[in-house]
Motif scaffolding. Structure first.
Motif, PDB file in Angstrom:
ATOM      1  N   LEU A  11       0.853  -1.183   0.000  1.00 38.26           N
ATOM      2  CA  LEU A  11       0.000   0.000   0.000  1.00 38.26           C
ATOM      3  C   LEU A  11       0.891   1.234   0.000  1.00 38.26           C
ATOM      4  O   LEU A  11       1.789   1.358   0.842  1.00 38.26           O
ATOM      5  CB  LEU A  11      -0.900  -0.017   1.240  1.00 38.26           C
ATOM      6  CG  LEU A  11      -1.751   1.228   1.497  1.00 38.26           C
ATOM      7  CD1 LEU A  11      -2.764   1.422   0.375  1.00 38.26           C
ATOM      8  CD2 LEU A  11      -2.451   1.108   2.847  1.00 38.26           C
ATOM      9  N   VAL A  12       0.630   2.127  -0.916  1.00 41.87           N
ATOM     10  CA  VAL A  12       1.452   3.328  -1.034  1.00 41.87           C
ATOM     11  C   VAL A  12       0.558   4.510  -1.394  1.00 41.87           C
ATOM     12  O   VAL A  12      -0.483   4.329  -2.034  1.00 41.87           O
ATOM     13  CB  VAL A  12       2.561   3.126  -2.084  1.00 41.87           C
ATOM     14  CG1 VAL A  12       1.981   2.926  -3.471  1.00 41.87           C
ATOM     15  CG2 VAL A  12       3.564   4.257  -2.058  1.00 41.87           C
ATOM     16  N   GLN A  13       0.955   5.681  -0.980  1.00 45.84           N
ATOM     17  CA  GLN A  13       0.197   6.884  -1.324  1.00 45.84           C
ATOM     18  C   GLN A  13       0.494   7.313  -2.751  1.00 45.84           C
ATOM     19  O   GLN A  13       1.577   7.041  -3.282  1.00 45.84           O
ATOM     20  CB  GLN A  13       0.539   8.016  -0.361  1.00 45.84           C
ATOM     21  CG  GLN A  13      -0.038   7.828   1.031  1.00 45.84           C
ATOM     22  CD  GLN A  13       0.145   9.070   1.891  1.00 45.84           C
ATOM     23  OE1 GLN A  13       1.113   9.812   1.740  1.00 45.84           O
ATOM     24  NE2 GLN A  13      -0.789   9.290   2.801  1.00 45.84           N
ATOM     25  N   ALA A  14      -0.458   7.994  -3.338  1.00 47.97           N
ATOM     26  CA  ALA A  14      -0.263   8.534  -4.675  1.00 47.97           C
ATOM     27  C   ALA A  14       0.992   9.395  -4.711  1.00 47.97           C
ATOM     28  O   ALA A  14       1.264  10.157  -3.777  1.00 47.97           O
ATOM     29  CB  ALA A  14      -1.475   9.345  -5.101  1.00 47.97           C
ATOM     30  N   GLY A  15       1.764   9.226  -5.778  1.00 43.00           N
ATOM     31  CA  GLY A  15       3.023   9.942  -5.908  1.00 43.00           C
ATOM     32  C   GLY A  15       4.221   9.166  -5.404  1.00 43.00           C
ATOM     33  O   GLY A  15       5.369   9.546  -5.656  1.00 43.00           O
ATOM     34  N   GLY A  16       3.968   8.091  -4.702  1.00 35.02           N
ATOM     35  CA  GLY A  16       5.040   7.282  -4.147  1.00 35.02           C
ATOM     36  C   GLY A  16       5.628   6.319  -5.168  1.00 35.02           C
ATOM     37  O   GLY A  16       5.268   6.327  -6.353  1.00 35.02           O
ATOM     38  N   SER A  17       6.537   5.485  -4.676  1.00 35.71           N
ATOM     39  CA  SER A  17       7.239   4.538  -5.538  1.00 35.71           C
ATOM     40  C   SER A  17       7.255   3.151  -4.911  1.00 35.71           C
ATOM     41  O   SER A  17       7.162   3.013  -3.679  1.00 35.71           O
ATOM     42  CB  SER A  17       8.688   4.992  -5.764  1.00 35.71           C
ATOM     43  OG  SER A  17       8.735   6.242  -6.414  1.00 35.71           O
ATOM     44  N   LEU A  18       7.390   2.170  -5.753  1.00 30.59           N
ATOM     45  CA  LEU A  18       7.571   0.785  -5.325  1.00 30.59           C
ATOM     46  C   LEU A  18       8.520   0.110  -6.296  1.00 30.59           C
ATOM     47  O   LEU A  18       8.611   0.500  -7.463  1.00 30.59           O
ATOM     48  CB  LEU A  18       6.242   0.014  -5.341  1.00 30.59           C
ATOM     49  CG  LEU A  18       5.233   0.219  -4.216  1.00 30.59           C
ATOM     50  CD1 LEU A  18       3.955  -0.547  -4.524  1.00 30.59           C
ATOM     51  CD2 LEU A  18       5.811  -0.225  -2.877  1.00 30.59           C
ATOM     52  N   ARG A  19       9.205  -0.912  -5.803  1.00 30.21           N
ATOM     53  CA  ARG A  19       9.990  -1.762  -6.692  1.00 30.21           C
ATOM     54  C   ARG A  19       9.529  -3.193  -6.510  1.00 30.21           C
ATOM     55  O   ARG A  19       9.639  -3.749  -5.402  1.00 30.21           O
ATOM     56  CB  ARG A  19      11.490  -1.652  -6.434  1.00 30.21           C
ATOM     57  CG  ARG A  19      12.295  -2.386  -7.521  1.00 30.21           C
ATOM     58  CD  ARG A  19      13.787  -2.225  -7.389  1.00 30.21           C
ATOM     59  NE  ARG A  19      14.357  -3.139  -6.416  1.00 30.21           N
ATOM     60  CZ  ARG A  19      15.617  -3.564  -6.457  1.00 30.21           C
ATOM     61  NH1 ARG A  19      16.429  -3.158  -7.418  1.00 30.21           N
ATOM     62  NH2 ARG A  19      16.077  -4.363  -5.519  1.00 30.21           N
ATOM     63  N   LEU A  20       9.017  -3.760  -7.572  1.00 32.71           N
ATOM     64  CA  LEU A  20       8.594  -5.151  -7.559  1.00 32.71           C
ATOM     65  C   LEU A  20       9.750  -6.025  -8.032  1.00 32.71           C
ATOM     66  O   LEU A  20      10.522  -5.633  -8.909  1.00 32.71           O
ATOM     67  CB  LEU A  20       7.386  -5.364  -8.473  1.00 32.71           C
ATOM     68  CG  LEU A  20       6.185  -4.444  -8.250  1.00 32.71           C
ATOM     69  CD1 LEU A  20       5.060  -4.836  -9.185  1.00 32.71           C
ATOM     70  CD2 LEU A  20       5.726  -4.453  -6.818  1.00 32.71           C
ATOM     71  N   SER A  21       9.841  -7.195  -7.438  1.00 34.89           N
ATOM     72  CA  SER A  21      10.870  -8.156  -7.822  1.00 34.89           C
ATOM     73  C   SER A  21      10.219  -9.465  -8.208  1.00 34.89           C
ATOM     74  O   SER A  21       9.171  -9.831  -7.678  1.00 34.89           O
ATOM     75  CB  SER A  21      11.839  -8.403  -6.668  1.00 34.89           C
ATOM     76  OG  SER A  21      12.494  -7.215  -6.278  1.00 34.89           O
ATOM     77  N   CYS A  22      10.855 -10.165  -9.125  1.00 33.51           N
ATOM     78  CA  CYS A  22      10.382 -11.483  -9.546  1.00 33.51           C
ATOM     79  C   CYS A  22      11.592 -12.383  -9.703  1.00 33.51           C
ATOM     80  O   CYS A  22      12.418 -12.171 -10.598  1.00 33.51           O
ATOM     81  CB  CYS A  22       9.616 -11.389 -10.849  1.00 33.51           C
ATOM     82  SG  CYS A  22       9.150 -12.989 -11.546  1.00 33.51           S
TER      83      CYS A  22
END
Length: 114
Positions: A11-22
């Motif tokens: 869960l992240v606020q608008a404008g934020g960032s995430l890094r997904l890994s696979c």
């Protein structure tokens, strides 16, 4: 067989960032292309980004400039950096690997609050 395990959603606020890994394991030598799809509630699954074994990338128009796909061949891992998140990015993100057949991960939820 190829096994794919995604991580990094949340869960992240608008404008934020995430890094997904696979992380891929198994018969990875057969994989030519890896990518990320997403499926928002009530919508069809759509391709957002893909990368070939040679590093050629492709993005959906809707994410160009905000999403970056990359891969670490030594770790057999593909990443999706997501910046400037918007509420409409809320979806389950699936990793995919294409070789003799297409393999799918179990999905990781990304929720963006406004």
């Amino acid at each position: 067989q190829v096994q794919l395990v995604e991580s990094g959603g949340g869960l992240v606020q608008a404008g934020g960032s995430l890094r997904l890994s696979c992380a891929a394991s198994g018969s990875i030598a057969s994989i030519n292309v890896m990518g990320w799809y997403r499926q928002a509630p009530g919508k069809q699954r759509e391709l957002v980004a893909a990368i070939t074994s040679g590093g050629i990338t492709n993005y959906a128009d809707s994410v160009k400039g905000r999403f970056t796909i990359s891969r670490d061949n030594a770790k057999n891992t593909v990443y999706l950096q997501i910046n400037s998140l918007k509420p409409e990015d809320t979806a389950v993100f699936y990793c995919t690997a294409v070789g003799r057949r297409t393999y799918w991960g179990q999905g990781t939820q990304v929720t963006v609050s406004s």
